[in-house]
Design an enzyme around this catalytic site. Structure first.
Site, PDB file in Angstrom:
ATOM      1  N   SER A 141       0.849  -1.198   0.000  1.00 12.28           N
ATOM      2  CA  SER A 141       0.000   0.000   0.000  1.00 12.28           C
ATOM      3  C   SER A 141       0.877   1.237   0.000  1.00 12.28           C
ATOM      4  CB  SER A 141      -0.902   0.025   1.232  1.00 12.28           C
ATOM      5  OG  SER A 141      -1.557   1.288   1.322  1.00 12.28           O
ATOM      6  N   TYR A 155      -2.483  -1.089  10.066  1.00 11.97           N
ATOM      7  CA  TYR A 155      -2.499  -1.404   8.631  1.00 11.97           C
ATOM      8  C   TYR A 155      -1.231  -0.891   7.957  1.00 11.97           C
ATOM      9  CZ  TYR A 155      -4.016  -1.311   3.718  1.00 11.97           C
ATOM     10  OH  TYR A 155      -4.096  -1.481   2.353  1.00 11.97           O
ATOM     11  N   LYS A 159       1.828  -3.020   6.055  1.00 11.24           N
ATOM     12  CA  LYS A 159       2.222  -2.814   4.657  1.00 11.24           C
ATOM     13  C   LYS A 159       3.695  -2.403   4.555  1.00 11.24           C
ATOM     14  CE  LYS A 159      -1.675  -3.991   2.687  1.00 11.24           C
ATOM     15  NZ  LYS A 159      -1.777  -5.190   1.842  1.00 11.24           N
TER      16      LYS A 159
END
Ligand code: NDP
Length: 246
Positions: A141, A155, A159
């Site tokens: 991401s 998150y 990533k």
């Protein structure tokens, strides 16, 4: 001739969103495609049918990324069905957007299990069968590199782990001609990150192009990295984010 003719690809989380676009694009480029999904069997069979209607080959395999045995079985099934494995796309992933102080340890574990442990387990299982000259492609991401908004702390950390996993692994498998790359999407309109609603406003504003991306725009980069023209690209983080991290 199709760029990926005779090649076999495995895509995790291929029943919806970015993974479905990748499965369809790799099939359109000539690959036989196996993809996994967690829950939605009807969405998965719709993707298989769409590929088959266009003359491609695909199978869907139920395998939750948090279940290592299921993941290993999915790799074996893909290999047994199509007789080889050339491309692995680690796409399955999730986010639980909320302020870090409100995030529970269970929610953190879930994000780590799918986004990191699942990627490690799938890659390890796939390496047993991956052809020399094969491709391992992560869907990381843009926030694994630059945190543009609050609410994505675990998150973003997972990533970032995917990014370093990519770079480190490229050093181990290069001798077999296998490339390892990390495609880092910006905001892409999917069920996970719909382009409508309050949450979308700051993400859209953060891009240089002033819009969300389409899943097909990520699939195009994955298809390039999977193809023969990308043979000298490895250990790279390829950001496709409408300029969000510019
Ligand atoms: P979606 O939630 O729209 O789709 C997720 C897909 O993965 C579905 O096919 C789903 O199948 C499958 N899946 C979900 N959980 C699991 C699991 N535990 N095991 C196996 N498969 C699973 O997500 P996106 O398409 O938006 O995201 C795909 C990837 O792209 C993720 O890694 C995400 O982090 C990354 N990404 C997305 C961005 C975005 O803006 N959308 C931006 C940057 C990165 P089922 O329906 O059966 O659960």
């Amino acid at each position: 001739m199709s760029k990926l003719a005779q090649k076999v690809a495995l895509v995790t989380g291929g029943s919806r969103g970015i993974g479905a676009a990748i499965a369809k694009r790799l099939a359109a480029d000539g690959a036989s495609v196996a993809f996994t999904y967690a829950k939605d069997a009807s969405a998965a069979s719709a993707v298989v049918k769409e590929i088959e209607l266009k003359g491609g080959k695909a199978i869907a395999i139920q395998a939750d990324a948090t279940d290592v045995e299921a993941v290993e079985a999915a790799v074996e099934k893909a290999f047994a069905t199509f007789g080889r494995l050339d491309v692995l796309v680690n796409n399955a992933g999730t986010a639980i957007p909320k302020p870090f102080e409100d995030t529970t340890l269970e929610e953190m574990d879930r994000v780590i299990d799918i986004n990191v442990r699942g990627v490690f387990a799938t890659t390890k299982a796939a390496l047993k069968h991956l052809s020399d000259g094969g491709r391992i492609i992560m869907i990381g991401s843009a926030v694994g590199e630059r945190a543009i908004a609050p609410g994505l702390v675990p998150y973003a950390a997972t990533k970032a782990a995917v990014r370093m996993f990519t770079q480190a692994l490229s050093r181990e498998v290069g001798g077999r001609g296998i490339t390892v790359n990390n495609v880092q999407p910006g905001p892409i309109d999917t069920d996970l990150n719909p382009a409508s609603g309050d949450w979308a406003v700051p993400q859209k504003a953060a891009t240089a192009l002033g819009r969300y991306g389409r899943a097909e725009e990520i699939a195009a980069m994955v298809a390039f990295v999977a193809g023969p023209e990308a043979s000298y690209i490895t250990g790279a983080n390829l950001t496709v984010d409408g300029g969000m991290n510019a």
